[in-house]
Scaffold this motif. Sequence first.
Motif, PDB file in Angstrom:
ATOM      1  N   UNK A  52      12.324  52.802  80.063  1.00 55.84           N
ATOM      2  CA  UNK A  52      12.248  53.899  79.092  1.00 55.84           C
ATOM      3  C   UNK A  52      13.252  54.988  79.439  1.00 55.84           C
ATOM      4  N   UNK A  53      13.297  55.362  80.723  1.00 60.95           N
ATOM      5  CA  UNK A  53      14.243  56.395  81.150  1.00 60.95           C
ATOM      6  C   UNK A  53      15.677  55.931  80.966  1.00 60.95           C
ATOM      7  N   UNK A  54      15.936  54.677  81.271  1.00 62.16           N
ATOM      8  CA  UNK A  54      17.295  54.132  81.084  1.00 62.16           C
ATOM      9  C   UNK A  54      17.686  54.203  79.616  1.00 62.16           C
ATOM     10  N   UNK A  71      13.948  63.954  78.384  1.00 64.40           N
ATOM     11  CA  UNK A  71      12.537  64.091  78.723  1.00 64.40           C
ATOM     12  C   UNK A  71      11.652  63.883  77.498  1.00 64.40           C
ATOM     13  N   UNK A  72      12.053  64.437  76.347  1.00 67.96           N
ATOM     14  CA  UNK A  72      11.230  64.324  75.143  1.00 67.96           C
ATOM     15  C   UNK A  72      11.189  62.885  74.630  1.00 67.96           C
ATOM     16  N   UNK A  73      12.315  62.186  74.710  1.00 68.68           N
ATOM     17  CA  UNK A  73      12.335  60.782  74.289  1.00 68.68           C
ATOM     18  C   UNK A  73      11.424  59.950  75.184  1.00 68.68           C
ATOM     19  N   UNK A  74      11.521  60.161  76.500  1.00 69.53           N
ATOM     20  CA  UNK A  74      10.688  59.417  77.447  1.00 69.53           C
ATOM     21  C   UNK A  74       9.210  59.683  77.178  1.00 69.53           C
ATOM     22  N   UNK A  75       8.851  60.950  77.006  1.00 67.71           N
ATOM     23  CA  UNK A  75       7.442  61.297  76.787  1.00 67.71           C
ATOM     24  C   UNK A  75       6.898  60.702  75.497  1.00 67.71           C
ATOM     25  N   UNK A  78       6.448  56.893  75.968  1.00 66.83           N
ATOM     26  CA  UNK A  78       5.329  56.638  76.874  1.00 66.83           C
ATOM     27  C   UNK A  78       3.987  56.885  76.187  1.00 66.83           C
ATOM     28  N   UNK A  79       3.909  57.939  75.390  1.00 60.83           N
ATOM     29  CA  UNK A  79       2.658  58.253  74.694  1.00 60.83           C
ATOM     30  C   UNK A  79       2.282  57.150  73.719  1.00 60.83           C
ATOM     31  N   UNK A  80       3.268  56.655  72.956  1.00 64.85           N
ATOM     32  CA  UNK A  80       2.985  55.610  71.978  1.00 64.85           C
ATOM     33  C   UNK A  80       2.649  54.280  72.646  1.00 64.85           C
ATOM     34  N   UNK A  81       3.307  53.990  73.772  1.00 64.43           N
ATOM     35  CA  UNK A  81       2.982  52.773  74.511  1.00 64.43           C
ATOM     36  C   UNK A  81       1.577  52.855  75.112  1.00 64.43           C
ATOM     37  N   UNK A  82       1.218  54.046  75.616  1.00 64.52           N
ATOM     38  CA  UNK A  82      -0.111  54.218  76.196  1.00 64.52           C
ATOM     39  C   UNK A  82      -1.189  54.008  75.145  1.00 64.52           C
ATOM     40  N   UNK A  83      -0.942  54.483  73.920  1.00 66.06           N
ATOM     41  CA  UNK A  83      -1.914  54.282  72.842  1.00 66.06           C
ATOM     42  C   UNK A  83      -2.073  52.791  72.539  1.00 66.06           C
ATOM     43  N   UNK A  84      -0.956  52.083  72.452  1.00 68.60           N
ATOM     44  CA  UNK A  84      -1.006  50.645  72.188  1.00 68.60           C
ATOM     45  C   UNK A  84      -1.783  49.929  73.290  1.00 68.60           C
ATOM     46  N   UNK A  85      -1.473  50.243  74.540  1.00 70.21           N
ATOM     47  CA  UNK A  85      -2.117  49.573  75.668  1.00 70.21           C
ATOM     48  C   UNK A  85      -3.606  49.881  75.747  1.00 70.21           C
ATOM     49  N   UNK A  86      -4.007  51.032  75.187  1.00 68.86           N
ATOM     50  CA  UNK A  86      -5.426  51.401  75.230  1.00 68.86           C
ATOM     51  C   UNK A  86      -6.287  50.452  74.398  1.00 68.86           C
TER      52      UNK A  86
END
Length: 244
Positions: A52-54, A71-75, A78-86
């Motif tokens: 993601x950072x790359x 930073x905003x792109x990474x966050x 990450x937020x959308x991936x965390x929702x999917x993984x939940x």
Amino acid sequence: MKALPSSSSKGPVKFKMPTRENLVPIRLDIELEEQRYKDAFTWNPTDPDSEITIFAKRTVKDLKLPPPFIMHIVQSIQTQLAEFRSYEGQDMLYTGDKIVPIKLDLRVNNTLIKDQFLWDMNNFDSDPEDFAKTFCDDLGIQDPEVGPAVAFAIREQLYETAVQSVAAAREIRMSKKGRRGAEYVPASKAGGTSLDLMKLFNNKYSVVRKRKDWDVYGPMVDLLSNEEVDALEAREERNARSMI
């Protein structure tokens, strides 16, 4: 064709995108220092988070965006991936055949597309990218950016339906335990295509379209002039700012 097991199968149906590849639709809309970055793409949830950072650094460099965008792109990703993984590992509501309507209403550069069709949620071999390529070939669409946009729109709506099926399954479990009240079902993220899951899963959509629906289930593709695009973008920008 692979199909989800019937409701009489021993094990519950677990959350998964009903497509060949289990990809997450990601949307970015970030505005900083009077610059705005919008994008939509898919991400493999099994990829390491270091990617993601790359990706963010490469995007900021290629588009010459201010460094704070990283930073905003990474966050956001990450937020959308965390929702999917939940949702992974959770049961999905399954009561037999699941044929769902997919609607397209999008503009890509100068190409305006409107269409709707039926999609088999049981087909885990389906590929929105292959469908989008055939769609563009059949309609003679030349813009190479249209295909990925169509595939993304399909994946986004399939993701929404899968998430709602998790909420519906959870609600049924709670009702069996004697609890009252309905679970929160997220609002549509795909342009007004929110589905009533209980009605959807209890009614079968026929793949044979009635005569009165022939015009509805037909693609509309329009090529806009540069002036029309400029006017449309100005209107979209005003509407976006009025909602802030």
